[in-house]
Scaffold this active site. Structure first.
Site: not given
Ligand code: HSE
Length: 292
Positions: A120, A168
């Site tokens: 990932e 993201t």
């Molecule tokens: N915890 C991470 C975020 C999950 O919310 O950015 C997505 O990769």
């Protein structure tokens, strides 16, 4: 040849930013691996055009390299990329479990979580095990620097996926870098309530614990129609609503038998906001499974 299915996952759950994760019964990715002198990758399914088949750029290819397990890897995507439902984590998790089996590596599920997190990290830039942990272990997971805790839970959920794309990177930029003591106290209370709810299989407590005013709440403004989708879901019987992972999916928790009405209400609200969407009526499910 080994075939593995790994589920979609929802990270954060409002109050557990970068810590909590949940495996969903559906959708999921299916991966088939076969020993080969060098790794090659073929992608089919939802959003295949956005996924590189070059092994050094593909999450499953990185996992094959980490495990020193070259293979021909067929990835059938059920989880749309950039959905907030752990799409790359599902592929990384399925690849880790499948290659571990194919090459008889003998790694434990927790060790496989670390390998899948590397896969990932290589494609997303940051290693968050909050999606790969539930994708491999199933249920509700709590990931910290040192530990992974897993709880089998049975909670009905609806994951509503709008036709929007949020990176993201953008979603992380809107998260505040610091929070005040009042927000921190509120978040700790909500996270503890949610955890108790998972242990007791209590959708009311889980719904309450999804509340978050400090960190992931800042992402709601990135999703067109979010406020009205949340209000509609709550009016239709949801016990709580939160942005799923980095978005744009919206996760609602409800009592058994309410998934249909909650899903329709969320879809109608997105439609009224001019956004097409689809909804998965599902529940907390198991982790990656070897199919044959
Ligand atoms: N915890 C991470 C975020 C999950 O919310 O950015 C997505 O990769």
């Amino acid at each position: 040849m080994v075939t593995v299915r790994a589920p979609a996952t929802s990270a954060n759950l409002g109050s557990g930013f970068d810590v909590f994760g949940l495996a969903l019964e559906r959708p999921g990715d299916v991966i088939r691996v076969e020993r080969a002198p060098k790794t090659t990758i073929e992608v089919t399914g939802v959003g295949r055009q956005y996924i590189p088949e070059d092994p050094v750029k593909n999450t499953a290819g990185i996992v094959a390299k980490e495990l020193d397990a070259p293979a021909h890897i067929e990835i059938d995507k059920g989880v749309r990329p950039s959905s907030g439902l752990g799409s790359s984590a599902a592929s990384a998790a399925a690849a880790a479990v499948a290659l571990n089996e194919l090459y008889d590596c003998g790694l434990t599920p927790t060790e496989l979580v670390r390998i899948a997190a590397e896969g990932e990290a290589a494609v997303s830039g940051e290693a968050h095990a909050d999606n790969v942990a539930p994708a491999i272990l199933g249920g509700f997971t709590i990931v910290t620097e040192d530990d992974i805790t897993q709880v089998d839970a049975s909670i009905p959920v609806v994951a509503c996926l709008p036709e929007l794309v949020i990176s993201t990177r953008d979603a992380r930029q809107v998260v505040p870098k610091s929070v005040g003591i009042d927000e921190l106290v509120g978040t700790v209370g909500n996270a503890a309530t949610l955890t108790a709810g998972m242990v007791r299989n209590d959708p009311e407590l889980v719904g309450q614990g999804l509340r978050d005013n400090s960190l992931t709440g800042a992402r709601e403004s990135l999703i067109d129609g979010f406020d009205s989708v949340r209000e509609s879901a709550l009016s239709a019987g949801a016990t709580g609503v939160a942005v799923s992972g980095a978005g744009p999916s919206v996760l609602a928790v409800c009592h058994d038998g309410k998934q249909g009405s909650v899903a329709s209400a969320m879809l109608d609200a997105f439609f009224d906001a001019g956004v097409e969407a689809r909804a998965y009526q599902t529940s907390v499910g198991g982790g990656a499974t070897i199919l044959r």
